[in-house]
Design a protein around this motif. Structure first.
Motif, mmCIF file in Angstrom:
data_model
loop_
_atom_site.group_PDB
_atom_site.id
_atom_site.type_symbol
_atom_site.label_atom_id
_atom_site.label_comp_id
_atom_site.label_asym_id
_atom_site.label_seq_id
_atom_site.Cartn_x
_atom_site.Cartn_y
_atom_site.Cartn_z
ATOM 1 N N GLN A 51 -0.345 -8.258 -79.875
ATOM 2 C CA GLN A 51 1.005 -8.773 -79.597
ATOM 3 C C GLN A 51 1.525 -9.513 -80.837
ATOM 4 O O GLN A 51 1.688 -10.736 -80.854
ATOM 5 C CB GLN A 51 0.961 -9.687 -78.382
ATOM 6 C CG GLN A 51 0.454 -9.007 -77.131
ATOM 7 C CD GLN A 51 0.142 -9.984 -76.009
ATOM 8 O OE1 GLN A 51 0.184 -11.196 -76.185
ATOM 9 N NE2 GLN A 51 -0.172 -9.456 -74.837
ATOM 10 N N PHE A 52 1.825 -8.745 -81.875
ATOM 11 C CA PHE A 52 2.169 -9.340 -83.157
ATOM 12 C C PHE A 52 3.540 -10.028 -83.134
ATOM 13 O O PHE A 52 3.715 -11.098 -83.720
ATOM 14 C CB PHE A 52 2.146 -8.280 -84.256
ATOM 15 C CG PHE A 52 0.747 -7.962 -84.750
ATOM 16 C CD1 PHE A 52 -0.359 -8.090 -83.912
ATOM 17 C CD2 PHE A 52 0.538 -7.531 -86.041
ATOM 18 C CE1 PHE A 52 -1.642 -7.803 -84.355
ATOM 19 C CE2 PHE A 52 -0.739 -7.244 -86.504
ATOM 20 C CZ PHE A 52 -1.821 -7.370 -85.661
ATOM 21 N N LYS A 53 4.511 -9.416 -82.494
ATOM 22 C CA LYS A 53 5.850 -10.016 -82.443
ATOM 23 C C LYS A 53 5.813 -11.351 -81.705
ATOM 24 O O LYS A 53 6.426 -12.329 -82.143
ATOM 25 C CB LYS A 53 6.837 -9.060 -81.773
ATOM 26 C CG LYS A 53 7.140 -7.810 -82.608
ATOM 27 C CD LYS A 53 8.127 -6.901 -81.899
ATOM 28 C CE LYS A 53 8.428 -5.659 -82.748
ATOM 29 N NZ LYS A 53 9.351 -4.720 -82.051
ATOM 30 N N ALA A 54 5.083 -11.390 -80.596
ATOM 31 C CA ALA A 54 4.959 -12.635 -79.839
ATOM 32 C C ALA A 54 4.217 -13.676 -80.659
ATOM 33 O O ALA A 54 4.579 -14.861 -80.667
ATOM 34 C CB ALA A 54 4.233 -12.378 -78.517
ATOM 35 N N ASP A 56 4.109 -13.883 -83.936
ATOM 36 C CA ASP A 56 4.986 -14.321 -85.027
ATOM 37 C C ASP A 56 5.979 -15.364 -84.521
ATOM 38 O O ASP A 56 6.233 -16.377 -85.194
ATOM 39 C CB ASP A 56 5.725 -13.114 -85.601
ATOM 40 C CG ASP A 56 6.303 -13.400 -86.976
ATOM 41 O OD1 ASP A 56 5.559 -13.861 -87.859
ATOM 42 O OD2 ASP A 56 7.512 -13.171 -87.174
ATOM 43 N N ALA A 57 6.535 -15.138 -83.339
ATOM 44 C CA ALA A 57 7.471 -16.102 -82.755
ATOM 45 C C ALA A 57 6.767 -17.414 -82.418
ATOM 46 O O ALA A 57 7.316 -18.505 -82.626
ATOM 47 C CB ALA A 57 8.119 -15.514 -81.498
ATOM 48 N N ARG A 79 -0.542 -15.621 -89.875
ATOM 49 C CA ARG A 79 0.586 -14.763 -90.237
ATOM 50 C C ARG A 79 0.190 -13.802 -91.358
ATOM 51 O O ARG A 79 0.554 -12.622 -91.326
ATOM 52 C CB ARG A 79 1.768 -15.625 -90.668
ATOM 53 C CG ARG A 79 2.972 -14.825 -91.180
ATOM 54 C CD ARG A 79 4.218 -15.678 -91.189
ATOM 55 N NE ARG A 79 4.791 -15.755 -89.843
ATOM 56 C CZ ARG A 79 5.688 -16.681 -89.476
ATOM 57 N NH1 ARG A 79 6.071 -17.621 -90.327
ATOM 58 N NH2 ARG A 79 6.185 -16.669 -88.258
ATOM 59 N N ASP A 127 1.937 -4.027 -80.700
ATOM 60 C CA ASP A 127 3.284 -4.064 -80.128
ATOM 61 C C ASP A 127 3.656 -2.739 -79.470
ATOM 62 O O ASP A 127 4.759 -2.208 -79.658
ATOM 63 C CB ASP A 127 4.304 -4.443 -81.208
ATOM 64 C CG ASP A 127 4.154 -5.880 -81.666
ATOM 65 O OD1 ASP A 127 3.780 -6.733 -80.844
ATOM 66 O OD2 ASP A 127 4.398 -6.166 -82.857
#
Length: 212
Positions: A51-54, A56-57, A79, A127
């Protein structure tokens, strides 16, 4: 790395564990951040789950509130870890299949799916998208005897002395089987690395950053 014989799977795991241990000894302070408490711990779990996008956020939110240098460094490390994983896992299924076909021209869809399902074609789900390791096509022939037998022009692997099992490997396998433990016969490892920069490659006063 290529291993032969009935103990191939065990040896491959032992080699991977030994490499990870050496890397941990060489880069201990940085890699230890992976085991840091929340919020770094939750970010690590997101990354491990693809879950890279989550992640990163979550890093953005945590950095905005971080008041501890160690935590900031740990978040920045995660990151960078994601960035490096994406660089290594940059291929899609079609690209990997095309690379395999260079050695198995008559590769079938069923063969590819079979080897893929068994984990012989290294990939990660990131993702919601399956991303394949850049070296997956070549590594397939290290991991699968069936794939090796299907090569149009079979070639022996050029194993160096460091890539074949020795007395220490036999000792580790014996003790691991006897104790039912996955960490035995620890060894202290010293790693020395160096970096040479070509003349005039870096402007005066600039900092060189390297991932080793």
């Amino acid at each position: 790395m290529h291993f032969r014989g009935a103990a191939a799977a065990i040896r491959l795991r032992l080699w991977a564990a030994a490499f990870a241990a050496a890397l941990l000894l060489a880069c201990g302070p940085a890699l230890s951040q992976v085991a840091a408490p929340e919020p770094v711990g939750s970010v690590v779990r997101m990354i491990d789950a693809g879950q890279f996008k989550a992640a990163d956020a979550a890093i953005d939110r945590a950095l905005a509130q971080a008041d501890d240098r160690a935590q900031t460094t740990a978040l920045q490390f995660q990151r960078e870890r994601m960035r490096r994983i994406l660089l290594d896992f940059s291929l899609d299924a079609g690209q990997v299949e095309a690379l395999i076909r260079k050695q198995i021209p008559d590769l079938t869809d069923d063969e590819f799916a079979y080897w893929d399902a068994r984990g012989y074609i290294e990939h990660r789900m990131i993702d919601g998208r399956t991303r394949y390791f850049d070296g997956a096509a070549g590594n397939l022939f290290l991991l699968s005897a069936e794939a090796r037998a299907r090569r149009a022009h079979p070639q022996p692997f050029d194993d160096s002395p460091l890539q074949t099992a020795g007395a220490y490997h036999a000792e580790v396998i014996r003790d691991a089987l006897a104790t039912h433990r996955n960490s035995v016969d620890a060894q202290r490892v010293r790693v020395t690395q160096s970096l040479t920069v070509k003349p005039d490659a870096v402007p005066a006063g600039e900092t060189v950053k390297a991932w080793i």
